[in-house]
Design an enzyme around this catalytic site. Structure first.
Site, mmCIF file in Angstrom:
data_model
loop_
_atom_site.group_PDB
_atom_site.id
_atom_site.type_symbol
_atom_site.label_atom_id
_atom_site.label_comp_id
_atom_site.label_asym_id
_atom_site.label_seq_id
_atom_site.Cartn_x
_atom_site.Cartn_y
_atom_site.Cartn_z
ATOM 1 N N ASP A 193 0.846 -1.198 0.000
ATOM 2 C CA ASP A 193 0.000 0.000 0.000
ATOM 3 C C ASP A 193 0.884 1.252 0.000
ATOM 4 O OD1 ASP A 193 -1.906 1.980 0.444
ATOM 5 O OD2 ASP A 193 -2.055 1.552 2.595
ATOM 6 N N ILE A 233 -10.948 12.447 1.999
ATOM 7 C CA ILE A 233 -9.971 13.363 2.610
ATOM 8 C C ILE A 233 -10.272 13.528 4.094
ATOM 9 C CG2 ILE A 233 -9.195 15.765 2.670
ATOM 10 C CD1 ILE A 233 -9.516 15.820 -0.400
ATOM 11 N N GLU A 461 -25.408 -17.372 19.414
ATOM 12 C CA GLU A 461 -24.029 -16.947 19.666
ATOM 13 C C GLU A 461 -23.027 -17.614 18.724
ATOM 14 O OE1 GLU A 461 -21.505 -15.963 23.656
ATOM 15 O OE2 GLU A 461 -22.492 -17.911 23.590
ATOM 16 N N LEU A 464 -22.979 -15.511 15.590
ATOM 17 C CA LEU A 464 -22.392 -14.193 15.815
ATOM 18 C C LEU A 464 -20.874 -14.279 15.913
ATOM 19 C CD1 LEU A 464 -24.864 -12.649 18.436
ATOM 20 C CD2 LEU A 464 -24.971 -12.602 15.941
#
Length: 512
Positions: A193, A233, A461, A464
């Site tokens: 990057d 920005i 759960e 999740l």
């Protein structure tokens, strides 16, 4: 005419083309040994399969009383050569899946074009698939190795010899670390990057990588939507470069950086390179010289679905979590009370953020079980769209259902030992594993990537944990132990640099 096969058992020929045919391991996973404390007292298979042995949130202890706990995801954590991803289909001795070799994805683009956002979200998805991928942010190297640099450093062709030397040293450092990742850590994809704004430098980078048998795929992020650019920005001015800065000052400084880069930036048009032009964050794509290998195709598919996120993901447990797997009774009075408290708490949360009601484009996902579909009716009354997803059915405990810990150990001693070694991948007879759930939820994860609005997920759960594991880049050793108390909502907010999660206590609507 088709050839006839006379023998009863066909023999498999040896491969005529050399390759990674025999690289699959006999054992698909390296079990992650879970150290159990001596004073644990599990009393049923529901607790063994559903409840965590210790309430952790990405290895950070979190209990129901820690309402102000905030957690950040682990996407910037460098993974080791022993890493196994939550949705990984298989392991190989080389560490490289899909026989795709080593690939360096090189981000290209001026500042505020969403490169960091894209690199992080792409890394999250690739790791989830099982690709050993790591991030290499030039900004991280710059912050770590320098104490601040003048704006001239950001000029792709700086006039100052000192700035040019600093840029080259940092670039060499990143490239060396990426090569080490491939050679020593069994890496498959490195995501680089940086601006990478000069054509001659891109060609030189591709040659350096190709000489080391690393394929280079460039992704240039372009934005011609002024409103989107201004939002980017504003987000970029909240990066680690601007800690403790006033917002207006940070934005002004960042715009100076953009001006410096613009002086010499060269848009990609190198015919010999493989590159993808990613315009307005997925509005349009242009692909040049694609080799159509499996992983590049997966990257392109992901880019077609990726969007800059503006909403949050909310997780809430369903009511009545102690039912047997095949039981599906209607919601009871306690569940109706929970639904009222849940919706009131969430509404208060949005009101505290300056909104008068739920966001109009918010979507509620539930499983197809009655206790979740009926619980969601309270949100329909507020005008929210509710979608019932069969893929979100809770984990099936199989033959382990209803058995105490001692009974499991006595009846299934080998399974019991294997489950303690690797609770993410192991299945009891006729049961699901967390890995099965991760594969089942992949279409919903891709749908989540396409959405820009808030989502409330109401489920067991076990479901999740897997969704959370994707969004927070959790390891498969952590996912079975992530705690979701029923008296809390978990909110995950998207961020250009990392996702953050925190807990919202559900208040008793009768007492508020």
């Amino acid at each position: 005419m088709a050839a006839q096969v006379n023998n009863d058992i066909a023999e498999i020929e040896e491969p005529k083309i050399p390759g990674n045919y025999s690289a699959r391991k006999q054992n698909r996973w390296i079990p992650a040994t879970i150290q159990l404390s001596s004073n644990e007292d599990l009393t049923s298979s529901q607790e063994l399969l559903v409840a965590p042995r210790s309430p952790v949130l990405n290895n950070r202890v979190s209990t129901a009383s820690s309402h102000h706990h905030e957690d950040v995801d682990e996407i910037h954590k460098r993974i080791s050569k022993f890493h196994v991803s939550p949705a990984q289909l298989y392991s190989t001795d080389s560490g490289k899946l899909y026989h795709a070799g080593s690939i360096c994805i090189v981000l290209v683009g001026q500042p505020a074009r969403g490169k960091t956002n894209l690199s992080i979200s792409l890394c999250r998805y690739l790791r989830w698939l099982g690709v050993r991928a790591n991030l290499f942010h030039m900004g991280d190297y710059r912050r770590e190795k320098t104490n601040g640099l003048p704006h001239e450093f950001f000029d792709p062709k700086p006039e100052s010899e000192e700035a040019a030397k600093a840029r080259q040293e940092l670039t060499n450092m990143v490239i060396n670390d990426m090569v080490t990742f491939f050679q020593n850590d069994m890496g498959q994809i490195a995501i680089y990057d940086a601006v990478n704004g000069i054509s001659s430098q891109r060609l030189a980078l591709a040659k350096t990588l190709n000489d080391k048998q690393i394929k280079a795929v460039f992704i240039e992020s372009l934005i011609d939507d002024e409103e989107l650019l201004e939002r980017n920005i504003a987000d970029a001015a909240k990066s680690p470069d601007y800690l403790n800065w006033e917002e207006n000052e940070a934005i002004a400084d960042y715009k100076k950086r953009i001006e410096m880069v613009n002086r010499a930036y060269e848009e990609m048009n190198e015919d010999e390179l493989t590159y993808i032009k990613f315009i307005n964050f997925g509005e349009r794509l242009f692909i040049n010289n694609s080799k159509h290998d499996f992983l590049t195709t997966k990257v392109i598919s992901y880019l077609m679905n990726s969007k800059i996120k503006s909403g949050s993901i909310y997780f809430a447990r369903c009511s009545n979590n102690k039912l047997k797997f095949k039981s599906d009774p209607p919601i009871d009075d306690k569940g109706k009370k929970y639904a009222t408290d849940l919706s009131a708490t969430l509404l208060n949360h949005f009101e505290s953020m300056g909104q008068s009601s739920f966001p109009k484009n918010m979507v509620v996902w539930t499983s197809a079980r009655l206790r979740t579909t009926q619980l969601a009716d309270v949100f329909k009354k507020h005008g929210l769209r509710v979608r019932h997803r069969p893929e979100m059915t809770q984990m099936n405990p199989g033959d382990a259902e209803g058995l105490s810990d001692d009974e499991l150990q006595a009846k299934y001693p080998v399974d019991y030992a294997n489950h303690n070694l690797d609770p993410y991948h192991h299945r009891y007879p006729r049961a699901d594993s967390y890995h099965d759930i991760a594969l089942k939820l992949e279409p919903l994860i891709m749908e989540m990537e396409r959405m820009r609005n808030d989502i409330l997920i109401i489920a067991d759960e076990t479901i999740l944990r897997v969704f959370y594991g994707y969004l927070m880049a959790s390891s498969c050793t952590d996912i079975p132990f992530i705690s979701f108390p029923q008296e809390e909502i978990i909110k995950i907010t998207y961020n250009a640099y990392m996702n953050k999660a925190f807990r919202i206590p559900i208040k008793d609507s009768d007492k508020s």
